[in-house]
Design a protein around this motif. Structure first.
Motif, PDB file in Angstrom:
ATOM      1  N   LYS A 194       0.829  -1.219   0.000  1.00  0.00           N
ATOM      2  CA  LYS A 194       0.000   0.000   0.000  1.00  0.00           C
ATOM      3  C   LYS A 194       0.859   1.264   0.000  1.00  0.00           C
ATOM      4  CE  LYS A 194      -3.857  -2.379   0.736  1.00  0.00           C
ATOM      5  NZ  LYS A 194      -3.976  -3.410  -0.238  1.00  0.00           N
ATOM      6  N   LYS A 195       2.069   1.159  -0.559  1.00  0.00           N
ATOM      7  CA  LYS A 195       2.986   2.297  -0.646  1.00  0.00           C
ATOM      8  C   LYS A 195       3.106   2.733  -2.103  1.00  0.00           C
ATOM      9  CE  LYS A 195       4.274   2.272   3.680  1.00  0.00           C
ATOM     10  NZ  LYS A 195       3.853   3.309   4.561  1.00  0.00           N
ATOM     11  N   PRO A 196       3.258   4.046  -2.340  1.00  0.00           N
ATOM     12  CA  PRO A 196       3.430   4.500  -3.718  1.00  0.00           C
ATOM     13  C   PRO A 196       4.793   4.088  -4.263  1.00  0.00           C
ATOM     14  CG  PRO A 196       3.606   6.347  -2.204  1.00  0.00           C
ATOM     15  CD  PRO A 196       3.235   5.149  -1.387  1.00  0.00           C
ATOM     16  N   VAL A 197       4.820   3.727  -5.534  1.00  0.00           N
ATOM     17  CA  VAL A 197       6.064   3.440  -6.234  1.00  0.00           C
ATOM     18  C   VAL A 197       6.400   4.718  -6.984  1.00  0.00           C
ATOM     19  CG1 VAL A 197       7.170   2.027  -8.010  1.00  0.00           C
ATOM     20  CG2 VAL A 197       5.476   1.004  -6.457  1.00  0.00           C
ATOM     21  N   ILE A 198       7.506   5.356  -6.591  1.00  0.00           N
ATOM     22  CA  ILE A 198       7.851   6.647  -7.192  1.00  0.00           C
ATOM     23  C   ILE A 198       9.053   6.504  -8.113  1.00  0.00           C
ATOM     24  CG2 ILE A 198       6.874   7.989  -5.308  1.00  0.00           C
ATOM     25  CD1 ILE A 198       9.700   8.407  -4.243  1.00  0.00           C
ATOM     26  N   LYS A 199       9.101   7.358  -9.104  1.00  0.00           N
ATOM     27  CA  LYS A 199      10.210   7.407 -10.053  1.00  0.00           C
ATOM     28  C   LYS A 199      10.641   8.858 -10.193  1.00  0.00           C
ATOM     29  CE  LYS A 199       9.961   3.074 -11.353  1.00  0.00           C
ATOM     30  NZ  LYS A 199      10.978   2.122 -11.067  1.00  0.00           N
ATOM     31  N   ARG A 200      11.929   9.056 -10.430  1.00  0.00           N
ATOM     32  CA  ARG A 200      12.433  10.410 -10.671  1.00  0.00           C
ATOM     33  C   ARG A 200      11.922  10.906 -12.016  1.00  0.00           C
ATOM     34  NH1 ARG A 200      16.413  12.561  -7.514  1.00  0.00           N
ATOM     35  NH2 ARG A 200      16.969  14.004  -9.157  1.00  0.00           N
ATOM     36  N   ILE A 201      11.525  12.160 -12.072  1.00  0.00           N
ATOM     37  CA  ILE A 201      11.072  12.748 -13.325  1.00  0.00           C
ATOM     38  C   ILE A 201      12.229  12.789 -14.314  1.00  0.00           C
ATOM     39  CG2 ILE A 201      10.224  14.857 -14.422  1.00  0.00           C
ATOM     40  CD1 ILE A 201       8.653  15.369 -11.794  1.00  0.00           C
ATOM     41  N   HIS A 202      13.386  13.234 -13.860  1.00  0.00           N
ATOM     42  CA  HIS A 202      14.600  13.250 -14.670  1.00  0.00           C
ATOM     43  C   HIS A 202      15.592  12.321 -13.985  1.00  0.00           C
ATOM     44  CE1 HIS A 202      13.046  16.609 -16.932  1.00  0.00           C
ATOM     45  NE2 HIS A 202      12.802  17.243 -15.811  1.00  0.00           N
ATOM     46  N   PRO A 203      15.698  11.069 -14.467  1.00  0.00           N
ATOM     47  CA  PRO A 203      16.580  10.121 -13.800  1.00  0.00           C
ATOM     48  C   PRO A 203      18.022  10.625 -13.763  1.00  0.00           C
ATOM     49  CG  PRO A 203      15.432   9.099 -15.664  1.00  0.00           C
ATOM     50  CD  PRO A 203      15.068  10.535 -15.638  1.00  0.00           C
ATOM     51  N   GLU A 204      18.715  10.268 -12.700  1.00  0.00           N
ATOM     52  CA  GLU A 204      20.116  10.667 -12.576  1.00  0.00           C
ATOM     53  C   GLU A 204      20.942   9.911 -13.602  1.00  0.00           C
ATOM     54  OE1 GLU A 204      21.874  10.801  -8.710  1.00  0.00           O
ATOM     55  OE2 GLU A 204      19.990  11.375  -7.788  1.00  0.00           O
ATOM     56  N   LEU A 205      21.950  10.586 -14.126  1.00  0.00           N
ATOM     57  CA  LEU A 205      22.821   9.970 -15.107  1.00  0.00           C
ATOM     58  C   LEU A 205      23.774   8.997 -14.425  1.00  0.00           C
ATOM     59  CD1 LEU A 205      23.793  13.117 -17.212  1.00  0.00           C
ATOM     60  CD2 LEU A 205      22.036  11.433 -17.725  1.00  0.00           C
ATOM     61  N   THR A 206      24.124   7.943 -15.144  1.00  0.00           N
ATOM     62  CA  THR A 206      25.143   7.017 -14.641  1.00  0.00           C
ATOM     63  C   THR A 206      26.491   7.717 -14.734  1.00  0.00           C
ATOM     64  OG1 THR A 206      25.590   6.061 -16.812  1.00  0.00           O
ATOM     65  CG2 THR A 206      23.826   5.027 -15.500  1.00  0.00           C
ATOM     66  N   PRO A 207      27.509   7.234 -14.024  1.00  0.00           N
ATOM     67  CA  PRO A 207      28.841   7.856 -14.131  1.00  0.00           C
ATOM     68  C   PRO A 207      29.345   7.907 -15.581  1.00  0.00           C
ATOM     69  CG  PRO A 207      28.783   6.378 -12.259  1.00  0.00           C
ATOM     70  CD  PRO A 207      27.488   6.198 -12.988  1.00  0.00           C
ATOM     71  N   GLU A 208      29.060   6.869 -16.361  1.00  0.00           N
ATOM     72  CA  GLU A 208      29.492   6.855 -17.766  1.00  0.00           C
ATOM     73  C   GLU A 208      28.776   7.934 -18.569  1.00  0.00           C
ATOM     74  OE1 GLU A 208      28.309   4.026 -16.207  1.00  0.00           O
ATOM     75  OE2 GLU A 208      30.269   3.121 -15.819  1.00  0.00           O
ATOM     76  N   GLU A 209      27.483   8.107 -18.313  1.00  0.00           N
ATOM     77  CA  GLU A 209      26.722   9.135 -19.022  1.00  0.00           C
ATOM     78  C   GLU A 209      27.190  10.533 -18.631  1.00  0.00           C
ATOM     79  OE1 GLU A 209      22.402   6.931 -19.681  1.00  0.00           O
ATOM     80  OE2 GLU A 209      22.881   7.769 -17.713  1.00  0.00           O
ATOM     81  N   LYS A 210      27.508  10.720 -17.347  1.00  0.00           N
ATOM     82  CA  LYS A 210      28.029  12.015 -16.902  1.00  0.00           C
ATOM     83  C   LYS A 210      29.357  12.315 -17.596  1.00  0.00           C
ATOM     84  CE  LYS A 210      25.941  12.006 -12.304  1.00  0.00           C
ATOM     85  NZ  LYS A 210      26.183  11.919 -10.869  1.00  0.00           N
ATOM     86  N   MET A 211      30.226  11.288 -17.684  1.00  0.00           N
ATOM     87  CA  MET A 211      31.528  11.465 -18.333  1.00  0.00           C
ATOM     88  C   MET A 211      31.343  11.813 -19.806  1.00  0.00           C
ATOM     89  SD  MET A 211      34.796  11.434 -17.911  1.00  0.00           S
ATOM     90  CE  MET A 211      35.194  10.460 -16.493  1.00  0.00           C
ATOM     91  N   ARG A 212      30.430  11.122 -20.489  1.00  0.00           N
ATOM     92  CA  ARG A 212      30.176  11.394 -21.898  1.00  0.00           C
ATOM     93  C   ARG A 212      29.647  12.810 -22.088  1.00  0.00           C
ATOM     94  NH1 ARG A 212      26.221   7.856 -23.142  1.00  0.00           N
ATOM     95  NH2 ARG A 212      27.671   6.154 -22.814  1.00  0.00           N
ATOM     96  N   GLU A 213      28.769  13.241 -21.195  1.00  0.00           N
ATOM     97  CA  GLU A 213      28.214  14.586 -21.295  1.00  0.00           C
ATOM     98  C   GLU A 213      29.310  15.635 -21.105  1.00  0.00           C
ATOM     99  OE1 GLU A 213      25.181  16.977 -18.582  1.00  0.00           O
ATOM    100  OE2 GLU A 213      24.207  15.337 -19.657  1.00  0.00           O
ATOM    101  N   LEU A 214      30.189  15.428 -20.128  1.00  0.00           N
ATOM    102  CA  LEU A 214      31.298  16.359 -19.914  1.00  0.00           C
ATOM    103  C   LEU A 214      32.253  16.382 -21.108  1.00  0.00           C
ATOM    104  CD1 LEU A 214      32.090  15.669 -16.158  1.00  0.00           C
ATOM    105  CD2 LEU A 214      31.108  17.759 -17.138  1.00  0.00           C
ATOM    106  N   GLU A 215      32.537  15.202 -21.681  1.00  0.00           N
ATOM    107  CA  GLU A 215      33.402  15.146 -22.864  1.00  0.00           C
ATOM    108  C   GLU A 215      32.784  15.916 -24.022  1.00  0.00           C
ATOM    109  OE1 GLU A 215      33.737  10.942 -23.393  1.00  0.00           O
ATOM    110  OE2 GLU A 215      35.479  10.775 -22.055  1.00  0.00           O
ATOM    111  N   ASP A 216      31.482  15.771 -24.206  1.00  0.00           N
ATOM    112  CA  ASP A 216      30.794  16.501 -25.273  1.00  0.00           C
ATOM    113  C   ASP A 216      30.879  18.004 -25.058  1.00  0.00           C
ATOM    114  OD1 ASP A 216      30.126  14.110 -26.477  1.00  0.00           O
ATOM    115  OD2 ASP A 216      28.034  14.117 -25.783  1.00  0.00           O
TER     116      ASP A 216
END
Length: 94
Positions: free
Chosen positions: A58-80
């Protein structure tokens, strides 16, 4: 049955919610309805949305509206970003 409108009402017959399908598609049959009450501001709806309610806990299942990036995705974004800045500074054609 092709449902034209669905009305959800309380134990006294007062309408709680009513809605119509936008495309007239058939709806899933509902065999049981329940509810939960959440405290005001219990969930920050600017960060999370309620995907569903776990019927067992009886608990809500919540999700982030903007999911956090994985470390690899963060690295790719910084490289870009570095490549774009280098491109701007050198007059390149990226």
């Amino acid at each position: 049955m092709k449902t034209g409108m669905r009305i959800i009402y309380d134990q006294d017959g007062e309408i709680v919610l009513s809605f119509m399908p936008s495309d007239g598609s058939p709806r899933k049959e509902i065999t049981k309805l329940e509810h939960i009450d959440l405290e005001y501001d219990e969930i920050d709806l600017s960060i999370y949305y309620i995907k569903k309610v776990d019927p067992e806990t009886k608990k809500p299942v919540i999700k982030r509206i903007h999911p956090e990036l994985t470390p690899e995705e963060k690295m790719r974004e910084l490289e870009d970003q570095i490549l774009l800045l280098a491109n701007e500074n050198t007059g390149g054609i990226l």
